[in-house]
Design a protein around this motif. Sequence first.
Motif, mmCIF file in Angstrom:
data_model
loop_
_atom_site.group_PDB
_atom_site.id
_atom_site.type_symbol
_atom_site.label_atom_id
_atom_site.label_comp_id
_atom_site.label_asym_id
_atom_site.label_seq_id
_atom_site.Cartn_x
_atom_site.Cartn_y
_atom_site.Cartn_z
ATOM 1 N N ASP A 27 0.854 -1.190 0.000
ATOM 2 C CA ASP A 27 0.000 0.000 0.000
ATOM 3 C C ASP A 27 0.893 1.245 0.000
ATOM 4 O OD1 ASP A 27 -1.724 2.131 0.586
ATOM 5 O OD2 ASP A 27 -3.067 0.837 1.742
ATOM 6 N N ASP A 28 0.929 1.958 -1.123
ATOM 7 C CA ASP A 28 1.798 3.129 -1.239
ATOM 8 C C ASP A 28 1.429 4.229 -0.250
ATOM 9 O OD1 ASP A 28 3.196 1.917 -3.264
ATOM 10 O OD2 ASP A 28 2.082 2.886 -4.881
ATOM 11 N N ALA A 29 0.155 4.306 0.122
ATOM 12 C CA ALA A 29 -0.282 5.335 1.066
ATOM 13 C C ALA A 29 0.330 5.101 2.447
ATOM 14 C CB ALA A 29 -1.806 5.358 1.153
ATOM 15 N N VAL A 30 0.414 3.838 2.847
ATOM 16 C CA VAL A 30 1.017 3.503 4.146
ATOM 17 C C VAL A 30 2.511 3.818 4.130
ATOM 18 C CG1 VAL A 30 1.539 1.630 5.766
ATOM 19 C CG2 VAL A 30 -0.708 1.756 4.675
ATOM 20 N N ILE A 31 3.190 3.440 3.064
ATOM 21 C CA ILE A 31 4.619 3.734 2.931
ATOM 22 C C ILE A 31 4.860 5.239 2.977
ATOM 23 C CG2 ILE A 31 6.609 3.620 1.385
ATOM 24 C CD1 ILE A 31 6.040 0.966 2.686
ATOM 25 N N SER A 32 4.031 5.993 2.281
ATOM 26 C CA SER A 32 4.157 7.452 2.250
ATOM 27 C C SER A 32 3.952 8.047 3.641
ATOM 28 C CB SER A 32 3.144 8.040 1.270
ATOM 29 O OG SER A 32 3.203 9.455 1.281
ATOM 30 N N LEU A 33 2.987 7.510 4.377
ATOM 31 C CA LEU A 33 2.711 8.003 5.731
ATOM 32 C C LEU A 33 3.902 7.752 6.656
ATOM 33 C CD1 LEU A 33 0.595 9.278 7.604
ATOM 34 C CD2 LEU A 33 -0.227 6.960 8.109
ATOM 35 N N ILE A 34 4.494 6.550 6.570
ATOM 36 C CA ILE A 34 5.667 6.221 7.400
ATOM 37 C C ILE A 34 6.840 7.112 7.021
ATOM 38 C CG2 ILE A 34 7.364 4.426 7.937
ATOM 39 C CD1 ILE A 34 5.119 2.368 7.590
ATOM 40 N N HIS A 35 7.002 7.349 5.726
ATOM 41 C CA HIS A 35 8.091 8.207 5.256
ATOM 42 C C HIS A 35 7.931 9.625 5.795
ATOM 43 C CE1 HIS A 35 10.900 10.135 2.438
ATOM 44 N NE2 HIS A 35 11.444 8.920 2.342
ATOM 45 N N ARG A 36 6.702 10.134 5.797
ATOM 46 C CA ARG A 36 6.455 11.471 6.337
ATOM 47 C C ARG A 36 6.693 11.504 7.841
ATOM 48 N NH1 ARG A 36 0.583 12.735 4.219
ATOM 49 N NH2 ARG A 36 0.843 14.541 5.616
ATOM 50 N N TYR A 37 6.342 10.423 8.520
ATOM 51 C CA TYR A 37 6.583 10.313 9.963
ATOM 52 C C TYR A 37 8.074 10.390 10.272
ATOM 53 C CZ TYR A 37 7.023 7.907 14.502
ATOM 54 O OH TYR A 37 7.358 7.561 15.785
ATOM 55 N N LEU A 38 8.875 9.671 9.474
ATOM 56 C CA LEU A 38 10.322 9.663 9.682
ATOM 57 C C LEU A 38 10.943 11.025 9.413
ATOM 58 C CD1 LEU A 38 11.188 6.249 7.975
ATOM 59 C CD2 LEU A 38 11.260 6.742 10.427
ATOM 60 N N ASN A 39 10.381 11.760 8.466
ATOM 61 C CA ASN A 39 10.952 13.040 8.055
ATOM 62 C C ASN A 39 10.252 14.248 8.676
ATOM 63 O OD1 ASN A 39 13.073 12.557 5.715
ATOM 64 N ND2 ASN A 39 11.416 11.085 5.399
ATOM 65 N N ALA A 40 9.453 14.001 9.710
ATOM 66 C CA ALA A 40 8.672 15.088 10.305
ATOM 67 C C ALA A 40 9.544 16.135 10.983
ATOM 68 C CB ALA A 40 7.673 14.510 11.307
ATOM 69 N N GLY A 41 10.744 15.750 11.411
ATOM 70 C CA GLY A 41 11.625 16.692 12.094
ATOM 71 C C GLY A 41 11.298 16.804 13.577
ATOM 72 N N VAL A 42 12.127 17.559 14.292
ATOM 73 C CA VAL A 42 11.958 17.729 15.740
ATOM 74 C C VAL A 42 12.150 19.189 16.114
ATOM 75 C CG1 VAL A 42 12.726 15.382 16.290
ATOM 76 C CG2 VAL A 42 14.415 17.222 16.141
ATOM 77 N N MET A 43 11.604 19.556 17.263
ATOM 78 C CA MET A 43 11.823 20.896 17.828
ATOM 79 C C MET A 43 12.928 20.792 18.876
ATOM 80 S SD MET A 43 9.823 22.935 16.242
ATOM 81 C CE MET A 43 9.897 24.401 17.284
ATOM 82 N N LYS A 44 13.974 21.578 18.709
ATOM 83 C CA LYS A 44 15.087 21.582 19.644
ATOM 84 C C LYS A 44 15.392 23.008 20.043
ATOM 85 C CE LYS A 44 19.717 19.658 20.301
ATOM 86 N NZ LYS A 44 20.819 18.875 19.679
ATOM 87 N N ASP A 45 15.282 23.286 21.336
ATOM 88 C CA ASP A 45 15.488 24.639 21.860
ATOM 89 C C ASP A 45 14.610 25.656 21.140
ATOM 90 O OD1 ASP A 45 17.456 23.695 23.612
ATOM 91 O OD2 ASP A 45 19.020 23.903 22.095
ATOM 92 N N GLY A 46 13.364 25.227 20.853
ATOM 93 C CA GLY A 46 12.409 26.123 20.216
ATOM 94 C C GLY A 46 12.592 26.285 18.723
ATOM 95 N N LYS A 47 13.523 25.534 18.133
ATOM 96 C CA LYS A 47 13.781 25.649 16.700
ATOM 97 C C LYS A 47 13.548 24.304 16.007
ATOM 98 C CE LYS A 47 17.243 29.339 17.157
ATOM 99 N NZ LYS A 47 18.633 29.752 16.849
ATOM 100 N N TYR A 48 13.027 24.378 14.805
ATOM 101 C CA TYR A 48 12.759 23.169 14.026
ATOM 102 C C TYR A 48 14.045 22.639 13.397
ATOM 103 C CZ TYR A 48 11.259 20.204 10.145
ATOM 104 O OH TYR A 48 11.119 19.163 9.269
ATOM 105 N N GLU A 49 14.263 21.321 13.519
ATOM 106 C CA GLU A 49 15.394 20.671 12.878
ATOM 107 C C GLU A 49 14.888 19.497 12.050
ATOM 108 O OE1 GLU A 49 18.440 19.452 15.547
ATOM 109 O OE2 GLU A 49 18.927 21.493 16.212
ATOM 110 N N PRO A 50 15.285 19.400 10.789
ATOM 111 C CA PRO A 50 14.851 18.276 9.954
ATOM 112 C C PRO A 50 15.458 16.961 10.444
ATOM 113 C CG PRO A 50 16.550 19.542 8.838
ATOM 114 C CD PRO A 50 16.188 20.315 10.073
#
Length: 208
Positions: A27-50
Amino acid sequence: MDIDLERFFDTVNHAKLIEILQRTIKDDAVISLIHRYLNAGVMKDGKYEPSEEGTPQGGPLSPLLANIILNELDKELERRGHPFVRYADDGLIFCRSKRAAERVKESISKFIEGHLKLKVSREKTEVAYIGRLKFLGYGFYIHNGKCRLRLHQKTEAKLRRRLKAITSRSSGMGYAKRKDTLRQYLRGWTEYYNLADMGSKSKEAHSR
C-alpha cells in the motif's frame, strides 16, 4: 559477543528502512505516511530541525520500525547458524570459542554497516566469556553444564546505590513517603529480576 550499535535510534537509515518495508507493504499510502513520519523533524530549543536519519524517540511507532530493520540482522544470524538473543538494539551472539567470536564480530559488523547502514561501536562491542557479560541487567553462570541467569554485578551495585538514596535521612522524604517509595521500588525490581537465581551457586559465580 555483546554487540553494541552506536546511537542506533539516531542513525537508522530512512532509505534502507523504506526498502525493507516495501518488500511486504504494497500500500503506497502507508509507505508514504511512514516516510512522512520519519521526516517530520523535531523541535530543539524552540527551533525546528529536519530529521534526515533515525526514528523519533518516544514515538509509539519507533520501536516497531527499529525491530523491522534489526529483523534483517536476526535472519542473517539464523542463516549463518549462530545462536543469539536480541531485545531492541541489545543483543548477544554465542560462539564456541574466543577465536570464533572474533571472526563473527568482524563479519557481522561488516554486514550491519554495509547492508543495514548502521554503525557498530568497535570499542563497546565485547568478546568475552558468557559469565562476564550483561544483558538487560542479567548476568549468566554455568551450573551442571547449563547456562543460568543471575544478577549482574553492576545490577547489584545499582540496587545498593538506589536503596541507600531512598533510605537516607537526607533524602528529604518523611518516614511514610520513604516507606512507600521503597516498597514500590522493591516490588518493581523483584518482578523484573524474578528469573535470576539468588542462591549460593549464583553467588559463587560472582566470585570467579
